[in-house]
Design an enzyme around this catalytic site. Structure first.
Site, PDB file in Angstrom:
ATOM      1  N   ASN A  72     -21.395-138.606 106.415  1.00  0.00           N
ATOM      2  CA  ASN A  72     -21.092-139.912 107.015  1.00  0.00           C
ATOM      3  C   ASN A  72     -21.794-139.976 108.368  1.00  0.00           C
ATOM      4  O   ASN A  72     -22.434-139.007 108.817  1.00  0.00           O
ATOM      5  CB  ASN A  72     -19.570-140.086 107.155  1.00  0.00           C
ATOM      6  CG  ASN A  72     -19.195-141.528 107.442  1.00  0.00           C
ATOM      7  OD1 ASN A  72     -19.644-142.439 106.747  1.00  0.00           O
ATOM      8  ND2 ASN A  72     -18.393-141.763 108.459  1.00  0.00           N
ATOM      9  N   LYS A  73     -21.660-141.114 109.025  1.00  0.00           N
ATOM     10  CA  LYS A  73     -22.344-141.356 110.300  1.00  0.00           C
ATOM     11  C   LYS A  73     -22.122-140.199 111.271  1.00  0.00           C
ATOM     12  O   LYS A  73     -21.030-139.651 111.357  1.00  0.00           O
ATOM     13  CB  LYS A  73     -21.835-142.675 110.878  1.00  0.00           C
ATOM     14  CG  LYS A  73     -22.499-143.141 112.153  1.00  0.00           C
ATOM     15  CD  LYS A  73     -23.996-143.209 112.075  1.00  0.00           C
ATOM     16  CE  LYS A  73     -24.533-144.055 110.936  1.00  0.00           C
ATOM     17  NZ  LYS A  73     -25.997-143.971 110.780  1.00  0.00           N
ATOM     18  N   ALA A  93     -23.632-147.781 102.946  1.00  0.00           N
ATOM     19  CA  ALA A  93     -24.002-147.303 101.610  1.00  0.00           C
ATOM     20  C   ALA A  93     -23.933-148.382 100.514  1.00  0.00           C
ATOM     21  O   ALA A  93     -24.901-148.605  99.778  1.00  0.00           O
ATOM     22  CB  ALA A  93     -23.107-146.119 101.255  1.00  0.00           C
ATOM     23  N   ASP A 151     -21.459-141.884 103.094  1.00  0.00           N
ATOM     24  CA  ASP A 151     -22.731-142.349 102.530  1.00  0.00           C
ATOM     25  C   ASP A 151     -23.142-141.533 101.313  1.00  0.00           C
ATOM     26  O   ASP A 151     -23.934-141.974 100.486  1.00  0.00           O
ATOM     27  CB  ASP A 151     -23.832-142.281 103.593  1.00  0.00           C
ATOM     28  CG  ASP A 151     -23.487-143.201 104.748  1.00  0.00           C
ATOM     29  OD1 ASP A 151     -22.762-142.759 105.665  1.00  0.00           O
ATOM     30  OD2 ASP A 151     -23.905-144.366 104.709  1.00  0.00           O
ATOM     31  N   ARG A 200     -34.447-145.171 102.783  1.00  0.00           N
ATOM     32  CA  ARG A 200     -33.447-144.403 103.541  1.00  0.00           C
ATOM     33  C   ARG A 200     -32.955-143.252 102.666  1.00  0.00           C
ATOM     34  O   ARG A 200     -32.583-143.460 101.513  1.00  0.00           O
ATOM     35  CB  ARG A 200     -32.267-145.293 103.980  1.00  0.00           C
ATOM     36  CG  ARG A 200     -32.699-146.351 104.997  1.00  0.00           C
ATOM     37  CD  ARG A 200     -31.511-146.965 105.710  1.00  0.00           C
ATOM     38  NE  ARG A 200     -30.907-146.031 106.641  1.00  0.00           N
ATOM     39  CZ  ARG A 200     -29.739-146.247 107.252  1.00  0.00           C
ATOM     40  NH1 ARG A 200     -29.056-147.340 106.999  1.00  0.00           N
ATOM     41  NH2 ARG A 200     -29.248-145.362 108.096  1.00  0.00           N
ATOM     42  N   ARG A 219     -27.174-152.465 106.197  1.00  0.00           N
ATOM     43  CA  ARG A 219     -26.914-151.032 106.289  1.00  0.00           C
ATOM     44  C   ARG A 219     -25.527-150.760 105.729  1.00  0.00           C
ATOM     45  O   ARG A 219     -24.796-151.698 105.408  1.00  0.00           O
ATOM     46  CB  ARG A 219     -27.100-150.464 107.713  1.00  0.00           C
ATOM     47  CG  ARG A 219     -26.860-151.380 108.862  1.00  0.00           C
ATOM     48  CD  ARG A 219     -25.441-151.816 109.008  1.00  0.00           C
ATOM     49  NE  ARG A 219     -24.539-150.677 108.999  1.00  0.00           N
ATOM     50  CZ  ARG A 219     -23.284-150.699 108.639  1.00  0.00           C
ATOM     51  NH1 ARG A 219     -22.718-151.827 108.255  1.00  0.00           N
ATOM     52  NH2 ARG A 219     -22.541-149.620 108.660  1.00  0.00           N
TER      53      ARG A 219
HETATM   54  O1  MRU Z   1     -26.743-145.918 109.210  1.00  0.00           O
HETATM   55  P1  MRU Z   1     -25.747-146.811 108.524  1.00  0.00           P
HETATM   56  O2  MRU Z   1     -25.170-147.862 109.405  1.00  0.00           O
HETATM   57  O3  MRU Z   1     -26.282-147.343 107.217  1.00  0.00           O
HETATM   58  O4  MRU Z   1     -24.608-145.799 108.185  1.00  0.00           O
HETATM   59  C1  MRU Z   1     -23.672-146.040 107.231  1.00  0.00           C
HETATM   60  C2  MRU Z   1     -22.385-146.222 107.823  1.00  0.00           C
HETATM   61  O5  MRU Z   1     -22.095-147.307 108.281  1.00  0.00           O
HETATM   62  C3  MRU Z   1     -21.404-145.167 107.869  1.00  0.00           C
HETATM   63  O6  MRU Z   1     -21.813-143.895 107.761  1.00  0.00           O
HETATM   64  C4  MRU Z   1     -20.216-145.537 107.047  1.00  0.00           C
HETATM   65  O7  MRU Z   1     -19.117-144.926 107.566  1.00  0.00           O
HETATM   66  C5  MRU Z   1     -20.339-145.253 105.596  1.00  0.00           C
HETATM   67  S1  MRU Z   1     -21.242-146.422 104.738  1.00  0.00           S
HETATM   68  C6  MRU Z   1     -20.113-146.970 103.653  1.00  0.00           C
END
Ligand code: MRU
Length: 381
Positions: free
Chosen positions: A261-262, A56, A251, A95, A54
């Site tokens: 982002n998350k 990006a 992302d 995804r 997981r």
């Molecule tokens: O759902 P995920 O774990 O794939 O989410 C991505 C992330 O870990 C975050 O959003 C992160 O800060 C950016 S990915 C470089």
């Protein structure tokens, strides 16, 4: 990065069988370090969808290798191009939010199908392109570290000797989220390696706890001082001067500087704005979606299974010698839950973007100053 004295990336081709992709199975961390073989496109797609990998850049790198496996598989199909495109679609659909996935697959399609040669030649191009995507991701993250280091150095210069720079980060935008180094963590590692005292507040990042499980494991492995906090703590810390800067990953970033982002990142950005704390977002340019400007309206937000909210997994505290994780329910049995995996932070809340080419304002002008080759698209629209 190093794990138990050995150098690892997050994704690579097996030394025993160069047709097999290998990954670190991130679902098992921090309790077990396990390498998983991905010999088929189906296995690569499952690994991305179910978050064995997981983040990006890591998703993009894995998809790049996945397209090499797709080319190997398509070579046995009656129509190579049709089979390759079907497998590409299968990977892209795993995804929706992180744009590196589609970026890597599209780059592979263009390279493979643009080759004037037989299928053997196309397979070779697919392998070279997968390696190039992975190397580029690692190199871009390393450079993000160099540029971000300057921001941390400037803050360190205002501190008393030995007083740490306090960085807050959300989720895991570390080396596990890329092929190597990470985006948000790259400046942190660079500062630590340069001898700057640094301490990281690590948001636990419910529901999947990428902060508590992955970022804490990574930082600990590199010897960086850190403290895991519940997701709601950041605002309080900022009000009390306990955060010098926030650095998160992203992302998908629009050409106007909005960042997806998350989930929970937006609330941290609001708190940072209210408290005058600089809020930086670190990203390689492969995370920029050059076709869109308005992140809130145009970025698809992944919604995942409700059980990620209603349940939680971890090691039983009292079990002796038992390394199996246990899952428990957190809510009443029939409670429904919603699981939005990402949110969008508008560019007005972002102090700056740390990219492989330098730090810029989170605006179309700022981004295009660093990436002028993308200007034309803007003028055509
Ligand atoms: O759902 P995920 O774990 O794939 O989410 C991505 C992330 O870990 C975050 O959003 C992160 O800060 C950016 S990915 C470089």
């Amino acid at each position: 990065m190093m794990v138990n004295g050995q150098r690892y990336r997050t994704v690579w081709l097996s030394e025993e069988d160069g047709r097999v992709v290998q990954i670190i199975d991130q679902r098992k961390l921090p309790f077990e370090f396990e390498i998983e073989d991905l010999p088929t496109v189906e296995a690569v797609a499952t690994a991305i969808r179910d978050m064995h990998v997981r983040g990006a850049g890591c998703i993009g790198g894995t998809a790049g290798y996945g397209m090499y496996v797709a080319a190997l598989e398509a070579a046995n199909a009656p129509d190579f191009k049709e089979a390759l495109e079907t497998k590409a679609k299968q990977l892209v659909e795993t995804r929706p939010t992180a744009v590196n996935l589609k970026w890597a697959v599209d780059r592979q399609l263009a390279a493979i199908l643009g080759t004037d040669g037989d299928v053997e030649e196309q397979i070779l191009v697919a392998k070279e392109t997968a390696l190039a995507i992975a190397d580029e991701d690692a190199d871009w993250c390393r450079r993000i570290g160099e540029h971000g280091l300057k921001l941390i150095e400037a803050i360190a210069a205002t501190k008393a000797p030995g007083e740490p720079v306090n960085v807050l980060t959300h989720c895991n935008a570390g080396w596990l989220a890329f092929v190597d180094f990470g985006s948000a963590t790259a400046p942190i590692y660079a500062a630590h390696d340069a001898g700057i005292p640094i301490h990281v507040w690590v948001d636990e990042t419910r529901p999947r706890n990428q902060g508590a499980r992955l970022t804490a494991w990574e930082l600990g492995g590199h010897g960086v001082l850190h403290t895991v906090i519940a997701d709601n703590v950041g605002g309080h810390l900022m009000q009390h001067g306990m955060v010098d800067l926030v650095i998160t990953g992203t992302d998908r970033t629009t050409r106007a500087g909005d960042v997806a982002n998350k989930i929970g990142t937006y609330l941290k950005a609001l708190a940072a704005k209210d408290n005058g704390v600089p809020f930086y977002v670190a990203l390689p340019s492969s995370t920029i979606d050059w076709a869109i400007r308005d992140g809130v309206k145009e970025i698809p937000i992944e919604q995942r299974d409700a059980t990620e909210v209603t349940e939680i997994s971890g090691l039983p505290i009292e079990a002796e010698g038992n390394v199996n994780e246990t899952t428990i329910r957190l809510t009443p049995e029939d409670t429904s839950a919603a699981n939005f995996a990402f949110d969008v932070t508008p560019s007005r809340l972002v102090t700056g973007l740390i990219t492989e080419r330098g730090v810029c304002e989170a605006s179309e002008e700022g981004i295009l100053d660093l990436f002028p080759e993308h200007k034309e698209v803007a003028e055509m629209e």
